[in-house]
Design an enzyme around this catalytic site. Structure first.
Site, PDB file in Angstrom:
ATOM      1  N   LYS A 138      -8.996   3.595  12.515  1.00 31.49           N
ATOM      2  CA  LYS A 138      -8.711   2.233  12.565  1.00 31.49           C
ATOM      3  C   LYS A 138      -9.252   1.525  13.769  1.00 31.49           C
ATOM      4  O   LYS A 138     -10.081   0.393  13.817  1.00 31.49           O
ATOM      5  CB  LYS A 138      -7.499   1.819  12.409  1.00 31.49           C
ATOM      6  CG  LYS A 138      -6.622   2.373  10.881  1.00 31.49           C
ATOM      7  CD  LYS A 138      -7.464   1.281   9.987  1.00 31.49           C
ATOM      8  CE  LYS A 138      -7.267   2.060   8.604  1.00 31.49           C
ATOM      9  NZ  LYS A 138      -7.951   1.503   7.523  1.00 31.49           N
ATOM     10  N   TYR A 176      -6.048   9.126  12.018  1.00 34.56           N
ATOM     11  CA  TYR A 176      -6.154   8.008  11.254  1.00 34.56           C
ATOM     12  C   TYR A 176      -6.203   6.722  12.216  1.00 34.56           C
ATOM     13  O   TYR A 176      -6.903   5.915  11.650  1.00 34.56           O
ATOM     14  CB  TYR A 176      -4.590   8.079  10.029  1.00 34.56           C
ATOM     15  CG  TYR A 176      -4.527   6.787   9.372  1.00 34.56           C
ATOM     16  CD1 TYR A 176      -5.390   6.267   8.602  1.00 34.56           C
ATOM     17  CD2 TYR A 176      -3.573   5.798   9.871  1.00 34.56           C
ATOM     18  CE1 TYR A 176      -5.210   5.041   8.107  1.00 34.56           C
ATOM     19  CE2 TYR A 176      -3.473   4.607   9.347  1.00 34.56           C
ATOM     20  CZ  TYR A 176      -4.301   4.233   8.533  1.00 34.56           C
ATOM     21  OH  TYR A 176      -3.971   3.020   7.893  1.00 34.56           O
ATOM     22  N   SER A 229      -4.414  -1.756  11.057  1.00 37.55           N
ATOM     23  CA  SER A 229      -2.909  -1.422  10.949  1.00 37.55           C
ATOM     24  C   SER A 229      -2.361  -1.654  12.145  1.00 37.55           C
ATOM     25  O   SER A 229      -2.651  -1.779  13.255  1.00 37.55           O
ATOM     26  CB  SER A 229      -2.727   0.140  10.716  1.00 37.55           C
ATOM     27  OG  SER A 229      -1.758   0.590  10.795  1.00 37.55           O
TER      28      SER A 229
HETATM   29  P1  NAD Z   1      -5.132   3.399  -1.175  1.00 36.39           P
HETATM   30  O1  NAD Z   1      -5.304   4.632  -0.933  1.00 36.39           O
HETATM   31  O2  NAD Z   1      -4.018   2.947  -2.256  1.00 36.39           O
HETATM   32  O3  NAD Z   1      -6.392   2.602  -1.323  1.00 36.39           O
HETATM   33  C1  NAD Z   1      -7.640   2.997  -0.704  1.00 36.39           C
HETATM   34  C2  NAD Z   1      -8.860   3.161  -1.893  1.00 36.39           C
HETATM   35  O4  NAD Z   1      -9.924   3.321  -1.192  1.00 36.39           O
HETATM   36  C3  NAD Z   1      -8.334   4.122  -2.885  1.00 36.39           C
HETATM   37  O5  NAD Z   1      -8.524   3.658  -4.173  1.00 36.39           O
HETATM   38  C4  NAD Z   1      -9.460   5.290  -2.828  1.00 36.39           C
HETATM   39  O6  NAD Z   1      -9.779   5.754  -3.820  1.00 36.39           O
HETATM   40  C5  NAD Z   1     -10.305   4.568  -1.950  1.00 36.39           C
HETATM   41  N1  NAD Z   1     -11.383   5.271  -1.210  1.00 36.39           N
HETATM   42  C6  NAD Z   1     -11.175   6.075  -0.035  1.00 36.39           C
HETATM   43  N2  NAD Z   1     -12.216   6.502   0.453  1.00 36.39           N
HETATM   44  C7  NAD Z   1     -13.223   6.101  -0.270  1.00 36.39           C
HETATM   45  C8  NAD Z   1     -14.720   6.131  -0.201  1.00 36.39           C
HETATM   46  N3  NAD Z   1     -15.065   6.956   0.587  1.00 36.39           N
HETATM   47  N4  NAD Z   1     -15.743   5.393  -0.972  1.00 36.39           N
HETATM   48  C9  NAD Z   1     -15.058   4.695  -2.005  1.00 36.39           C
HETATM   49  N5  NAD Z   1     -13.647   4.623  -1.957  1.00 36.39           N
HETATM   50  C10 NAD Z   1     -12.749   5.136  -1.410  1.00 36.39           C
HETATM   51  O7  NAD Z   1      -4.352   2.808   0.165  1.00 36.39           O
HETATM   52  P2  NAD Z   1      -4.015   1.211   0.558  1.00 36.39           P
HETATM   53  O8  NAD Z   1      -2.564   1.423   0.794  1.00 36.39           O
HETATM   54  O9  NAD Z   1      -4.199   0.295  -0.537  1.00 36.39           O
HETATM   55  O10 NAD Z   1      -4.734   0.903   1.844  1.00 36.39           O
HETATM   56  C11 NAD Z   1      -5.829  -0.067   1.775  1.00 36.39           C
HETATM   57  C12 NAD Z   1      -6.434   0.057   3.220  1.00 36.39           C
HETATM   58  O11 NAD Z   1      -5.236  -0.465   4.150  1.00 36.39           O
HETATM   59  C13 NAD Z   1      -6.657   1.381   3.798  1.00 36.39           C
HETATM   60  O12 NAD Z   1      -7.744   1.419   4.513  1.00 36.39           O
HETATM   61  C14 NAD Z   1      -5.403   1.556   4.656  1.00 36.39           C
HETATM   62  O13 NAD Z   1      -5.819   2.457   5.735  1.00 36.39           O
HETATM   63  C15 NAD Z   1      -5.040   0.442   5.087  1.00 36.39           C
HETATM   64  N6  NAD Z   1      -3.850   0.314   5.407  1.00 36.39           N
HETATM   65  C16 NAD Z   1      -2.734   0.418   4.507  1.00 36.39           C
HETATM   66  C17 NAD Z   1      -1.328   0.417   4.976  1.00 36.39           C
HETATM   67  C18 NAD Z   1      -0.247   0.865   3.972  1.00 36.39           C
HETATM   68  O14 NAD Z   1       0.886   1.205   4.318  1.00 36.39           O
HETATM   69  N7  NAD Z   1      -0.729   1.089   2.706  1.00 36.39           N
HETATM   70  C19 NAD Z   1      -0.936   0.041   6.328  1.00 36.39           C
HETATM   71  C20 NAD Z   1      -1.998  -0.333   7.352  1.00 36.39           C
HETATM   72  C21 NAD Z   1      -3.388  -0.316   6.721  1.00 36.39           C
END
Ligand code: NAD
Ligand code: UDP
Length: 337
Positions: free
Chosen positions: A152, A148, A124
């Protein structure tokens, strides 16, 4: 040979699954559904007309995760799974460190054991902390302000060390800016639990009448109109970057870092205006106090992703707002119960 998609049922994961399936790749989803619902995967099948295996497995459960490797020929991994709410990470740091780090340890140990040493990791722009200037390039100093973000940065460093110890590893670290929007079908999109923390899901709920107004967190930032500036990127463009990253990881080993943004910064007020113009809906707002921890401006220099991966964002802000609105209008309660 399959690509393991951890967190494939989530917001970005579902969009990535669609792009991988449409490109003819075999994918296997692993998700514990802690922040997603199984029906999101059914929607992915509906959009693509393709089937794939999925496992309800927690990355913290090493044995259950190993079963996925035993039952399938996995060659690489896109690692989305993780907890992502900044505020919650400050309240429950142990939960965040345990879930995000231990989950990654288990995953990497198994990727190593089964010879699938190729990983694309969801990092991120938060790892740039409070950047001294914009646009941000990948060589900017790194720092974090919450647990958080710390997970990362720690995972980035762990993956770098893995490659240092064994240079067969291919590690592609994608630093996302602000993903928004939804697939054009209106079938998949962001489904936040409760009151949205992020700007776009909140705006979408105001525009569709679910909430009365948007609270804009501060109008005294050092930006062109005083409201915070971010680099919003269409989630489908972001999803496509993963395909490019895995194609490269299949060819070269190493550790590479890429900003995944558009290179354009929009303020909160710019977004309100763009949303109204793209959708015809009204987005009433009130200016309220700053949200602690927010920074003035954050936007990418995404040139490296273009130069090395041949990837760049194709959707503009109008596309992002329109697609967000379509998803929210068609699915006022997200994926429902
Ligand atoms: P999201 O929460 O919609 O998806 C993450 C998925 O991981 C979920 O379906 C959740 O159920 C699953 N999960 C979490 N912990 C788990 C575990 N221990 N075992 C199995 N599954 C698990 O989030 P997103 O927005 O799709 O983000 C995806 C990734 O991108 C994340 O790592 C997030 O930190 C990163 N990210 C997201 C953003 C944003 O703004 N959405 C920005 C930067 C980085
Ligand atoms: N923001 C806002 N009201 C909201 C949510 C967010 O004014 O209800 C602002 C926030 O202060 C920031 C921008 O919108 O300037 C993007 O916030 P978001 O939480 O979506 O992303 P991040 O701050 O993590 O980049």
């Amino acid at each position: 040979m399959a690509i393991l998609i951890t967190g494939g049922a989530g917001y970005i994961g579902t969009h990535a699954m669609v792009e991988f399936l449409n490109a003819g790749r075999e994918v296997i989803c692993v998700d514990n559904f802690s922040n997603s619902k199984p029906c999101a995967l059914e929607r992915v099948k509906q959009i693509t007309g393709k089937d794939f295996k999925s496992y309800e497995v927690d990355l913290l459960d090493y044995d259950a995760l190993e079963k996925v490797f035993v039952e399938n020929k996995i060659e690489s991994c896109i690692h989305f799974a993780g907890l992502k709410a900044v505020g919650e990470s400050c309240e429950k740091p142990l939960l965040y460190y345990h879930n995000n780090l231990t989950g990654t340890f288990n995953l990497c140990a198994l990727l190593q054991k089964y010879g699938a040493k190729k990983i694309v990791f969801s990092s991120s722009a938060t790892v740039y902390g409070k950047p001294a200037s914009v646009p941000i390039t990948e060589d900017f100093p790194l720092s974090t302000t919450n647990p958080y973000g710390e997970t990362k940065l720690m995972i980035e460093r762990i993956l770098k060390d893995l490659h240092a110890a064994d240079n067969e590893w291919s590690v592609s670290i994608l630093r996302y800016f602000n993903p928004i929007g939804a697939h054009k079908s209106g079938l998949i999109g962001e489904d936040p639990k409760g009151i949205p923390n992020n700007l776009l899901p909140y705006v979408a709920q105001v525009a569709t009448g679910k909430r009365p107004y948007l609270s804009i967190f501060g109008d005294d930032y050092n930006t062109h109109d005083g409201t915070g500036v971010r680099d919003y990127i269409h989630v489908v463009d972001l999803a496509k970057a993963h395909l490019k990253a895995i194609e490269r990881a299949e060819k070269v080993s190493g550790v590479e870092y890429f900003n995944v943004g558009t290179g354009v910064g929009y303020s909160v007020l710019d977004i309100v205006k763009a949303y109204e113009a793209a959708t015809g809906a009204k987005v009433p707002y009130k200016i309220v106090a700053r949200r602690p921890g927010d920074i003035d401006e954050c936007y990418a220099n995404p040139d490296k992703a273009y130069r090395v991966l041949g990837w760049r964002a194709e959707n503009n802000i109008e596309d992002m707002c329109r697609d967000s609105y379509r998803w929210q209008s068609n699915n006022p309660d997200g994926y429902g119960e």
